[in-house]
Design a protein around this motif. Structure first.
Motif, PDB file in Angstrom:
ATOM      1  N   GLU A 250      -5.830   4.612 -10.746  1.00 53.95           N
ATOM      2  CA  GLU A 250      -6.033   3.457  -9.886  1.00 53.95           C
ATOM      3  C   GLU A 250      -7.452   2.943 -10.040  1.00 53.95           C
ATOM      4  O   GLU A 250      -8.403   3.713 -10.040  1.00 53.95           O
TER       5      GLU A 250
ATOM      6  N   GLU B 117       0.829  -1.211   0.000  1.00 50.34           N
ATOM      7  CA  GLU B 117       0.000   0.000   0.000  1.00 50.34           C
ATOM      8  C   GLU B 117       0.865   1.263   0.000  1.00 50.34           C
ATOM      9  O   GLU B 117       0.530   2.245  -0.657  1.00 50.34           O
ATOM     10  N   GLU B 118       1.981   1.246   0.724  1.00 49.40           N
ATOM     11  CA  GLU B 118       2.881   2.405   0.728  1.00 49.40           C
ATOM     12  C   GLU B 118       3.499   2.620  -0.648  1.00 49.40           C
ATOM     13  O   GLU B 118       3.614   3.761  -1.113  1.00 49.40           O
TER      14      GLU B 118
ATOM     15  N   ARG C 134      -9.855   0.069  -8.174  1.00 47.48           N
ATOM     16  CA  ARG C 134     -10.018  -0.877  -7.068  1.00 47.48           C
ATOM     17  C   ARG C 134     -11.021  -1.949  -7.471  1.00 47.48           C
ATOM     18  O   ARG C 134     -11.953  -1.689  -8.225  1.00 47.48           O
TER      19      ARG C 134
ATOM     20  N   ASN D  45       0.658   4.027  -2.947  1.00 46.23           N
ATOM     21  CA  ASN D  45       0.393   5.437  -2.646  1.00 46.23           C
ATOM     22  C   ASN D  45       1.530   6.339  -3.103  1.00 46.23           C
ATOM     23  O   ASN D  45       1.287   7.442  -3.604  1.00 46.23           O
TER      24      ASN D  45
ATOM     25  N   LYS E  13       1.213   6.716  -6.916  1.00 48.05           N
ATOM     26  CA  LYS E  13       0.069   7.592  -7.243  1.00 48.05           C
ATOM     27  C   LYS E  13       0.402   9.054  -6.978  1.00 48.05           C
ATOM     28  O   LYS E  13       0.126   9.919  -7.809  1.00 48.05           O
ATOM     29  N   ASN E  14       0.998   9.337  -5.827  1.00 49.88           N
ATOM     30  CA  ASN E  14       1.321  10.718  -5.466  1.00 49.88           C
ATOM     31  C   ASN E  14       2.385  11.316  -6.376  1.00 49.88           C
ATOM     32  O   ASN E  14       2.329  12.493  -6.710  1.00 49.88           O
TER      33      ASN E  14
END
Length: 156
Positions: free
Chosen positions: A37, A23-24, A39, A27, A30-31
């Motif tokens: 994304e 998840e890190e 889901r 993220n 994405k940032n």
């Protein structure tokens, strides 16, 4: 002895500072890149795969996940993607397989607990595009080869 202890603690701190969860990593990508994304959950997988057959039976173990896509990413975004995925905690996510085909590069990592794959982390990169597929699941580790082979055969 004290120096050895300090050296070990420093190494552990450095490792913990750079190793990231899935998840890190997602993220961070994405940032940094604005990647798209999508889901999904297990029900969506079952509907798209059908409810019978070898791959569908294996994929019933999928709980949820996401797909991260960078299309026509360019070199800088591709470098960010590859650099971020390299930060994945290799102690928690063991390499399952790596495939190179021309410019395509596919890497599959899994978080395995008691012969069951609990998480799959898959990256596909080429010169222009980057795709990351992450899913939480309960898939017997001896079935992953069957899933990869079945999908490879169906794609040809």
């Amino acid at each position: 002895m004290k120096k050895l202890f300090i050296l070990i603690m420093t190494a552990l701190t450095c490792h913990a500072g750079f190793a990231k969860t899935a998840e890190e990593v997602i993220n961070g990508i994405k940032n940094a890149t604005g990647a798209q994304e999508i889901r999904f959950d297990g029900q969506m997988i079952a509907q798209n795969m059908g409810y019978a057959g070898g791959a569908a039976e294996i994929l019933k173990g999928v709980k949820d996940g996401c797909v991260l896509m960078l299309e026509d990413a360019g070199k800088s975004a591709n470098d960010v993607f590859n650099g971020s995925t390299d930060e994945l905690d290799k102690d928690s996510y063991a390499p399952i397989t790596t495939v190179f085909d021309d410019s395509d590069n596919v890497k599959v990592y899994g978080h395995i607990d008691d012969e069951t794959i609990k998480e799959l982390f898959i990256t596909v990169t080429d010169e222009d595009d980057c795709i990351l597929v992450y899913m939480t699941c309960d898939i017997p580790s001896n079935k992953i080869g069957q899933l990869i082979n079945e999908k490879t055969i169906n794609l040809k």
